[in-house]
Motif scaffolding. Structure first.
Motif, PDB file in Angstrom:
ATOM      1  N   GLN A   1       0.805  -1.228   0.000  1.00 54.52           N
ATOM      2  CA  GLN A   1       0.000   0.000   0.000  1.00 54.52           C
ATOM      3  C   GLN A   1       0.832   1.270   0.000  1.00 54.52           C
ATOM      4  N   ASP A   2       1.981   1.237   0.689  1.00 54.64           N
ATOM      5  CA  ASP A   2       2.701   2.488   0.951  1.00 54.64           C
ATOM      6  C   ASP A   2       4.008   2.641   0.193  1.00 54.64           C
TER       7      ASP A   2
ATOM      8  N   ASN B   1       3.396   1.054  -4.820  1.00 49.96           N
ATOM      9  CA  ASN B   1       2.003   1.426  -5.082  1.00 49.96           C
ATOM     10  C   ASN B   1       1.850   2.329  -6.304  1.00 49.96           C
ATOM     11  N   TRP B   2       2.921   2.508  -7.075  1.00 48.12           N
ATOM     12  CA  TRP B   2       2.998   3.378  -8.253  1.00 48.12           C
ATOM     13  C   TRP B   2       3.088   4.856  -7.897  1.00 48.12           C
ATOM     14  N   ARG B   3       2.780   5.242  -6.658  1.00 46.66           N
ATOM     15  CA  ARG B   3       2.934   6.647  -6.253  1.00 46.66           C
ATOM     16  C   ARG B   3       4.328   6.899  -5.686  1.00 46.66           C
ATOM     17  N   ILE B   4       4.781   5.976  -4.838  1.00 41.74           N
ATOM     18  CA  ILE B   4       6.129   6.062  -4.281  1.00 41.74           C
ATOM     19  C   ILE B   4       7.115   5.315  -5.172  1.00 41.74           C
ATOM     20  N   TRP B   5       6.720   4.127  -5.632  1.00 41.43           N
ATOM     21  CA  TRP B   5       7.593   3.290  -6.445  1.00 41.43           C
ATOM     22  C   TRP B   5       6.743   2.329  -7.264  1.00 41.43           C
TER      23      TRP B   5
ATOM     24  N   ASP C   1       4.995  -0.972  -8.785  1.00 37.49           N
ATOM     25  CA  ASP C   1       4.632  -2.266  -8.199  1.00 37.49           C
ATOM     26  C   ASP C   1       5.365  -3.343  -8.977  1.00 37.49           C
TER      27      ASP C   1
END
Length: 254
Positions: free
Chosen positions: A91-92, A95-99, A101
């Motif tokens: 989730q954290d 997650n494609w926002r931070i790194w 998948d």
């Protein structure tokens, strides 16, 4: 079985690195900044990563490791952790926002796979056995028993007072050494209690429950406070333990 300490500090600065240990050339116990010392060729050999918990100092190199050598490998890196830790990674972090998948990419051969383990579960990799042990931290966490056919080393992970852990340790007949955290000096005992770490006084209270006479290595010392913490442990120590600070670069063969 060879255990190399890549990082064992409670922070960074002055060539300090955070928690990571390399077993032989293919298993990591945690993936703190110590991993960054490995060459590209060494990183590509890592097949298995066992995570104690989700705090950044124990996972920060994992995303970069996968991104750096994933394309050099013909199979995913397997990350082992308890369910709640894997869920945080999903989730954290990945997650494609931070790194990205990396369980999804590249589709033909993903760089990452998860393997959920339970506390007390043993994972056998050739002749090496990694067993999750209970920890008491601010987030779900474990420690690990690292076992060869002839000996075991216990790594507490990040933990506060933890009577259940000693029940496990005292049942290990071939215990070779104990690696246990003491993150804070005595003047920060309150912070240690809140954050579920050990200070010198709580470390020594915990060690009273240990029945084996084995070398004890102190890890996760806060940067710049190492000498203070180890000095306070020596001053408070009423029982003669085989006790010393864990060193970055230290190697155990067992």
């Amino acid at each position: 079985m060879k255990l190399q300490i890549l990082g064992c500090s409670g922070g960074i600065g002055g060539k300090r690195h955070t928690t990571s240990m390399l077993i032989d050339d293919d298993i990591l116990i945690d993936a703190g900044s110590g991993v960054l010392q490995l060459s590209l060729e060494q990183l590509a050999l890592i097949d298995h990563v066992f995570i104690t918990h989700s705090h950044l100092d124990h996972i920060l190199a994992l995303p970069l490791l996968l991104d750096s050598v994933g394309a050099m490998r013909d199979r995913p890196v397997t990350v082992y952790a308890i369910d709640t830790v894997l869920e945080i990674l999903r989730q954290d972090i990945f997650n494609w926002r931070i790194w990205p998948d990396f369980t999804e990419v590249p589709p033909e051969c993903p760089y990452l796979r998860y393997s959920a383990i339970d506390v007390y579960q043993a994972v056998q990799l050739a002749e090496r056995v990694i067993t999750a042990l209970p920890a008491n931290h601010t987030v779900p966490a474990v420690g690990y028993q690292l076992s060869s056919p002839t000996a075991s080393i216990v790594f507490s992970g990040d933990t506060g007072k933890n009577p259940v852990l000693w029940d496990c340790i005292n049942k290990i007949e071939n215990l070779h050494a104990l690696i246990i955290e003491t993150a804070f000096p005595q003047d920060e005992h309150g912070i240690a209690e809140i954050s579920k770490h050990l200070s010198p006084s709580t470390l020594l209270e915990e060690l009273k429950q240990l029945t084996a006479n084995v070398p004890i290595y102190i890890t996760h010392l806060k940067p710049g406070r190492e000498e203070t913490i180890m000095g306070e442990i020596a001053e408070l120590e009423s029982v003669e333990y085989q006790l010393q600070a864990l060193q970055q670069g230290q190697i155990f063969n067992f």
